[in-house]
Scaffold this active site. Structure first.
Site, mmCIF file in Angstrom:
data_model
loop_
_atom_site.group_PDB
_atom_site.id
_atom_site.type_symbol
_atom_site.label_atom_id
_atom_site.label_comp_id
_atom_site.label_asym_id
_atom_site.label_seq_id
_atom_site.Cartn_x
_atom_site.Cartn_y
_atom_site.Cartn_z
ATOM 1 C CB CYS A 9 -0.928 0.001 1.214
ATOM 2 S SG CYS A 9 -2.088 -1.372 1.192
HETATM 3 N N1 LIG Z 1 -2.749 -5.981 2.288
HETATM 4 C C1 LIG Z 1 -3.182 -4.917 2.921
HETATM 5 O O1 LIG Z 1 -2.840 -4.677 4.075
HETATM 6 C C2 LIG Z 1 -4.164 -3.955 2.256
HETATM 7 C C3 LIG Z 1 -4.796 -3.001 3.048
HETATM 8 C C4 LIG Z 1 -5.686 -2.119 2.454
HETATM 9 C C5 LIG Z 1 -5.921 -2.192 1.085
HETATM 10 N N2 LIG Z 1 -5.271 -3.120 0.334
HETATM 11 C C6 LIG Z 1 -5.576 -3.168 -1.106
HETATM 12 O O2 LIG Z 1 -6.413 -4.289 -1.359
HETATM 13 C C7 LIG Z 1 -6.114 -4.864 -2.629
HETATM 14 C C8 LIG Z 1 -5.765 -6.326 -2.476
HETATM 15 O O3 LIG Z 1 -4.605 -6.418 -1.681
HETATM 16 P P1 LIG Z 1 -4.147 -7.774 -1.005
HETATM 17 O O4 LIG Z 1 -3.077 -7.403 -0.041
HETATM 18 O O5 LIG Z 1 -5.316 -8.558 -0.530
HETATM 19 O O6 LIG Z 1 -3.506 -8.515 -2.255
HETATM 20 P P2 LIG Z 1 -3.088 -10.071 -2.335
HETATM 21 O O7 LIG Z 1 -2.064 -10.163 -3.378
HETATM 22 O O8 LIG Z 1 -2.807 -10.584 -0.957
HETATM 23 O O9 LIG Z 1 -4.419 -10.792 -2.811
HETATM 24 C C9 LIG Z 1 -5.005 -10.556 -4.049
HETATM 25 C C10 LIG Z 1 -5.475 -11.886 -4.609
HETATM 26 O O10 LIG Z 1 -6.173 -11.623 -5.819
HETATM 27 C C11 LIG Z 1 -5.902 -12.702 -6.718
HETATM 28 N N3 LIG Z 1 -6.242 -12.246 -8.077
HETATM 29 C C12 LIG Z 1 -5.551 -11.420 -8.895
HETATM 30 N N4 LIG Z 1 -6.245 -11.202 -10.021
HETATM 31 C C13 LIG Z 1 -7.390 -11.917 -9.930
HETATM 32 C C14 LIG Z 1 -8.504 -12.104 -10.772
HETATM 33 N N5 LIG Z 1 -8.600 -11.478 -11.945
HETATM 34 N N6 LIG Z 1 -9.482 -12.935 -10.355
HETATM 35 C C15 LIG Z 1 -9.398 -13.567 -9.180
HETATM 36 N N7 LIG Z 1 -8.375 -13.416 -8.326
HETATM 37 C C16 LIG Z 1 -7.387 -12.595 -8.698
HETATM 38 C C17 LIG Z 1 -4.445 -13.023 -6.464
HETATM 39 O O11 LIG Z 1 -4.147 -14.337 -6.880
HETATM 40 C C18 LIG Z 1 -4.351 -12.848 -4.956
HETATM 41 O O12 LIG Z 1 -4.561 -14.059 -4.259
HETATM 42 C C19 LIG Z 1 -5.000 -4.003 -3.210
HETATM 43 O O13 LIG Z 1 -5.562 -3.006 -3.999
HETATM 44 C C20 LIG Z 1 -4.367 -3.366 -1.973
HETATM 45 O O14 LIG Z 1 -3.742 -2.140 -2.279
HETATM 46 C C21 LIG Z 1 -4.423 -4.019 0.889
#
Ligand SMILES: NC(=O)c1ccc[n+]([C@@H]2O[C@H](COP(=O)([O-])OP(=O)(O)OC[C@H]3O[C@@H](n4cnc5c(N)ncnc54)[C@H](O)[C@@H]3O)[C@@H](O)[C@H]2O)c1
Length: 457
Positions: free
Chosen positions: A288
């Site tokens: 992030c």
């Molecule tokens: N990790 C954090 O602490 C956090 C906090 C707030 C916001 N975010 C935001 O949330 C979003 C997700 O982050 P995250 O940390 O969960 O990411 P992550 O990489 O842990 O998880 C995302 C998942 O989505 C899957 N994916 C990708 N493309 C896909 C598709 N087309 N169809 C189905 N699955 C798909 C990936 O395989 C992965 O498992 C990002 O935009 C991030 O900036 C993350």
């Protein structure tokens, strides 16, 4: 029926809105979660624990297989909870096929939003998820985008893709943006206890998204448009980036001036208003805070606007691993060993304390930079990370730290301050400890061999 929003009845409620609202209020709806990572899985778990049938979709077969056989893979979640919802109550199941969300009333999109090698936004995961949903979209479904992204994504990118279904947004299908605030490793503020912001493309979309979020979140705050919600999420993260950059810059100045930045921050924190402490470190990481400033800078360019302040903060934070490398090289230079033969051990490879997340970790960047400068004997110890890849070579974490191993190192660097580190043991058995996190602040023994970032020694 007229639905009530902030105390006022609303006219022109479509049949599909009414039916979906009734299902949500009755707790008789099905949720789809696209992307089962750090954001998606906790949310899928929360709905399924609340008795809501939930279908998770992820491209990663390993994650889908793990869940369908009852196995957890996210550190903060309780494995027994995952086992229960997947194999006992069977409220949560997983699939690699996005078409499986076709019967879900509400679909959350929690896919990654990385940047390209040139640090431009890469929303291809959002586009691909939206395209998959559009192919099966039908009347009465609500789609909520949760991925952090630049202002305009929901209305200018996601909506046109969903509109290709020929359904009318706000009447036949519904679309909202609700950014995620989860803080992995934080036991106090969880999915349930952290308020969320929500904004629909229309009032109907907002009302439905507020109602569904209330099933799993204590406080839901509606704002006027998805762009406001998208921008407020970026403000939250850029606020952190800018303040961390400020103390990182001051830490470098303190090193020159011979002042201890940690004591300075502690002293400033005694002011009961108008000050919030931020701490220096080897750089920022995770999915992030490092990425989000670039999303906004990119979007600003379209409006002939240069985000000087935000870009400068990102630049300072990204310079910190280089600064730590120079601290390490300075300590090596004081010893009778060449850079090529020096042994350096990095303690903590995860991007922050007590998590197993390696994404954009500054410790990993430090390892890369050391190897780039010809320091071949770089090792690491991290109880949460088994191995890392640096320039195509795999480095395995030490399984434990022994006196003998520490004594053999020319420099030991605390890159991540995991709670389980025995700092007294590390300091008393190492020749030199570079502490980038002030992890050794409470040690009982001598501090003579500690070089603290921003201490000015
Ligand atoms: N990790 C954090 O602490 C956090 C906090 C707030 C916001 N975010 C935001 O949330 C979003 C997700 O982050 P995250 O940390 O969960 O990411 P992550 O990489 O842990 O998880 C995302 C998942 O989505 C899957 N994916 C990708 N493309 C896909 C598709 N087309 N169809 C189905 N699955 C798909 C990936 O395989 C992965 O498992 C990002 O935009 C991030 O900036 C993350």
């Amino acid at each position: 029926m007229a639905l009530r929003r902030r105390g006022r009845p609303r006219k022109n409620v479509s049949r599909h809105e009414r039916l979906l609202m009734q299902k949500i209020l009755d707790g008789n709806f099905t949720v789809g979660v696209v992307g089962l990572g750090y954001v998606g899985l906790p949310m899928a778990l929360e709905f399924s624990k609340n008795g809501i049938r939930t279908i998770g979709v992820d491209l990663d077969e390993k994650k889908v297989r793990a869940l369908n056989s009852g196995r957890n893979y996210i550190q903060d979640l309780n494995p027994a909870d995952i086992r229960h919802v997947t194999t006992k109550s069977k409220k949560l199941s997983a699939s690699t096929n996005i078409a499986d969300v076709k019967n879900c009333d509400v679909i959350y999109v929690c896919v990654p939003t990385p940047f390209t090698p040139n640090k431009d936004p890469d929303i291809s995961h959002i586009v691909s998820a939206a395209t998959g949903i559009a192919a099966v979209l039908h009347r009465g479904q609500l789609v909520i985008l949760k991925s952090t992204t630049f202002p305009g994504t929901t209305e200018k990118y996601v909506k046109p893709i969903l509109d290709s279904s020929k359904l009318i947004c706000g009447k036949e299908y519904f679309l909202a943006f609700s950014p995620e605030r989860i803080d992995p490793g934080n036991r106090h503020w969880t999915t349930k206890t952290t308020p969320v912001v929500v904004a629909g493309v229309t009032t109907a979309c907002t009302d439905l998204a507020v109602a569904v979020n209330k099933h799993i979140i204590g406080e839901v705050v509606a704002v006027s448009s998805p762009m406001v919600a998208e921008m407020e999420k970026l403000l939250e993260n850029i606020f952190r980036s800018v303040n961390i950059a400020l103390v990182n810059e001051m830490a470098q100045l303190c090193d020159r001036m011979g002042v201890n930045i940690w004591e300075v921050v502690q002293a400033a924190s005694t002011k009961p208003f108008g000050f919030m402490p931020f701490y220096p470190g080897p750089g920022i990481g995770g999915h992030c805070i490092l990425i989000d400033p670039y999303y906004l800078s990119w979007a600003a360019r379209e409006h002939d606007f240069v985000t000087n302040f935000i870009t400068l903060a990102a630049e300072v934070n990204e310079s910190m691993p280089f600064y730590v490398r120079s601290m390490i090289e300075r300590e090596i230079a004081k010893q009778p060993v060449t850079l090529e033969r020096a042994k350096v051990c990095l303690l903590g490879m995860a991007f922050k304390k007590d998590v197993d997340d390696l994404r954009h970790s500054p410790a990993l960047k430090v390892a890369e930079l050391l190897i780039d400068h010809g320091i071949e004997n770089v090792s690491f110890f991290d109880p949460f990370i088994k191995s890392v890849e640096v320039h195509g070579n795999v480095l395995h974490s030490r399984t434990r730290l022994t006196e003998k191993f520490l004594q053999r190192q020319d420099v030991v660097v605390i890159t991540t301050d995991h709670s389980s580190f025995d700092i007294d043991f590390i300091v008393s058995n190492s020749r030199v400890v570079i502490d980038t996190r002030n992890a050794a602040k409470n040690i009982k023994g001598s501090r003579k061999n500690i070089v603290l970032l921003g201490e000015g020694r």
